[in-house]
Structures are given as structure tokens and as C-alpha cells.
Design a protein around this motif. Structure first.
Motif, short mmCIF file in Angstrom:
data_model
loop_
_atom_site.label_atom_id
_atom_site.label_comp_id
_atom_site.label_asym_id
_atom_site.label_seq_id
_atom_site.Cartn_x
_atom_site.Cartn_y
_atom_site.Cartn_z
N ARG A 1 12.50 -25.90 4.95
CA ARG A 1 13.11 -27.16 4.99
C ARG A 1 12.05 -28.04 5.82
N ILE A 2 11.62 -29.26 5.13
CA ILE A 2 10.79 -30.22 5.55
C ILE A 2 11.86 -31.59 5.74
N ASP A 3 12.12 -31.81 7.05
CA ASP A 3 13.21 -32.97 7.42
C ASP A 3 14.40 -32.68 6.62
N HIS B 1 20.97 -27.85 0.24
CA HIS B 1 19.97 -28.29 -0.85
C HIS B 1 20.24 -29.47 -1.20
N ASN B 2 19.04 -30.40 -1.67
CA ASN B 2 19.21 -31.53 -2.40
C ASN B 2 19.29 -31.01 -3.78
N ALA B 3 19.55 -32.09 -4.95
CA ALA B 3 19.37 -31.53 -6.19
C ALA B 3 18.34 -31.43 -6.71
N VAL B 4 17.27 -31.92 -6.16
CA VAL B 4 15.83 -31.82 -6.65
C VAL B 4 14.99 -31.21 -5.47
N SER B 5 14.47 -30.05 -5.81
CA SER B 5 13.53 -29.59 -4.84
C SER B 5 12.18 -28.84 -5.49
N PRO B 6 10.93 -29.60 -4.74
CA PRO B 6 9.60 -28.99 -5.49
C PRO B 6 9.67 -27.50 -5.25
N TYR B 7 9.08 -26.76 -6.26
CA TYR B 7 8.89 -25.16 -6.52
C TYR B 7 7.40 -25.20 -6.50
N LEU B 8 6.58 -24.74 -5.78
CA LEU B 8 5.31 -24.62 -5.53
C LEU B 8 4.88 -23.27 -6.13
N LEU B 9 4.00 -23.21 -7.23
CA LEU B 9 3.52 -21.68 -7.54
C LEU B 9 2.11 -21.75 -6.93
N VAL B 10 2.18 -20.72 -5.94
CA VAL B 10 0.80 -20.79 -5.11
C VAL B 10 0.06 -19.43 -5.28
N THR B 11 -1.43 -19.51 -4.83
CA THR B 11 -2.03 -18.21 -4.61
C THR B 11 -1.72 -17.13 -3.58
N ASP B 12 -1.37 -17.86 -2.59
CA ASP B 12 -1.20 -17.13 -1.06
C ASP B 12 0.16 -17.86 -0.62
N THR B 13 1.42 -17.16 -0.47
CA THR B 13 2.66 -17.77 -0.14
C THR B 13 2.63 -17.83 1.33
N ARG B 14 2.16 -16.62 2.05
CA ARG B 14 1.79 -16.82 3.40
C ARG B 14 1.17 -17.65 4.12
N ALA B 15 -0.09 -17.97 3.46
CA ALA B 15 -0.93 -19.21 3.80
C ALA B 15 -0.24 -20.63 3.52
N MET B 16 0.39 -20.62 2.53
CA MET B 16 1.08 -21.75 2.25
C MET B 16 2.17 -22.10 3.22
N LEU B 17 2.92 -21.00 3.85
CA LEU B 17 4.09 -21.13 4.45
C LEU B 17 3.34 -21.73 6.04
N ALA B 18 2.29 -21.11 6.15
CA ALA B 18 1.62 -21.62 7.56
C ALA B 18 1.12 -22.96 7.53
N PHE B 19 0.45 -23.31 6.50
CA PHE B 19 0.01 -24.79 6.23
C PHE B 19 1.37 -25.79 6.32
N LEU B 20 2.35 -25.42 5.65
CA LEU B 20 3.38 -26.41 5.43
C LEU B 20 3.95 -26.16 7.15
N GLN B 21 3.92 -25.14 7.74
CA GLN B 21 4.56 -25.40 9.13
C GLN B 21 3.50 -26.03 10.17
N ALA B 22 2.36 -25.89 9.93
CA ALA B 22 1.29 -26.57 10.98
C ALA B 22 1.29 -27.93 10.39
N THR B 23 1.32 -28.48 9.32
CA THR B 23 1.34 -29.72 8.80
C THR B 23 2.50 -30.87 8.81
N PHE B 24 3.70 -30.05 8.53
CA PHE B 24 4.90 -31.01 8.29
C PHE B 24 6.07 -30.43 9.53
N GLY B 25 5.74 -29.18 10.03
CA GLY B 25 6.89 -28.74 10.95
C GLY B 25 7.89 -27.92 10.03
#
Length: 128
Positions: free
Chosen positions: A53-55, A9-33
Motif C-alpha cells: 500500500r502506498i498512501d 483495494h481501488n478498482a485500478v492497481s498497477p501490477y509490476l512485473l519485475v526482475t527481483d521482487t524483494r529488491a523492488m519491495l525494498a525500493f518501494l518502502q524506502a522511496t514511498f513508505g
């Protein structure tokens, strides 16, 4: 080795507070791998906490408890190919905020709004 943060882990990590975590996980996987590292579900099946993990960075995310509104955010991600990432984001349901454009400061950048309303600024640094 540092003991004040988890390994990888880096010292700073974004923390997203989302409506639907499963949907956001799918978006992050499809967009950023994004690679899923961790998922903790609540008894009702909603996701309390997840990490991807993104990069070289970890992004944390989870759903607000008790139906509270998510917190929309703006996050910048450097990617190897901004045009390909932008296209992948659009295919994953994002709306365009700005198409890929060469910037005077040496980056090629684009902007997306994901299906849950978060802004993603993506860039590729151009060798100059």
C-alpha cells in the motif's frame, strides 16, 4: 460495501512485473513508505505475488516465471513532499529522469528510474 474487489483495494492497481521482487519491495518502502500487505513465494523462493500500500492505493508486483523478461512500466504517484520523495528515491538507488520542478498545471513533479528500469513520476499538487 463492494464485493467485486478485495477490501481496501481501488478498482485500478498497477501490477509490476519485475526482475527481483524483494529488491523492488525494498525500493518501494524506502522511496514511498510502502507498507507490505501480502507476499506469496514460489517453491524456489522467488516471489510469485506481493502487494504493498502506498498512501490510498495498492500496487501489486511479482517476478515473471521461467526467467522471462520483466515488463518495464511508467507509474505516477502523488506524494506529500515531492522533493523528499525524490531524494529518498535517489538514496534507494534510482536515477534521476527529471529533478523536482514546478509545473504550469499546478503540480511540482519529478521523475525517477528505479534500479530495475521502471519509471516513477512523482508529484505534489500545489495549492493555487
Amino acid at each position: 460495501m463492494s464485493t467485486h474487489k478485495p477490501a481496501g483495494h481501488n478498482a485500478v492497481s498497477p501490477y509490476l512485473l519485475v526482475t527481483d521482487t524483494r529488491a523492488m519491495l525494498a525500493f518501494l518502502q524506502a522511496t514511498f513508505g510502502a507498507q507490505e500487505l501480502y507476499r506469496k513465494a514460489r517453491e524456489d523462493g522467488s516471489v510469485m505475488h506481493a502487494e504493498v500500500r502506498i498512501d490510498d492505493s495498492v500496487v501489486m508486483l511479482g517476478e515473471r516465471p521461467d526467467g522471462r523478461e520483466p515488463v518495464r512500466c511508467s507509474t505516477h504517484v502523488y506524494v506529500p513532499d515531492v522533493d523528499a520523495c525524490y531524494a529518498a528515491g535517489l538514496a534507494a538507488g534510482a536515477d534521476s529522469v527529471s529533478p523536482p520542478t514546478d509545473q504550469p498545471y499546478g503540480d511540482r513533479t519529478a521523475g525517477l528510474r528505479d534500479p530495475q528500469g521502471h519509471l516513477w513520476w512523482i508529484g505534489t499538487h500545489l495549492a493555487r
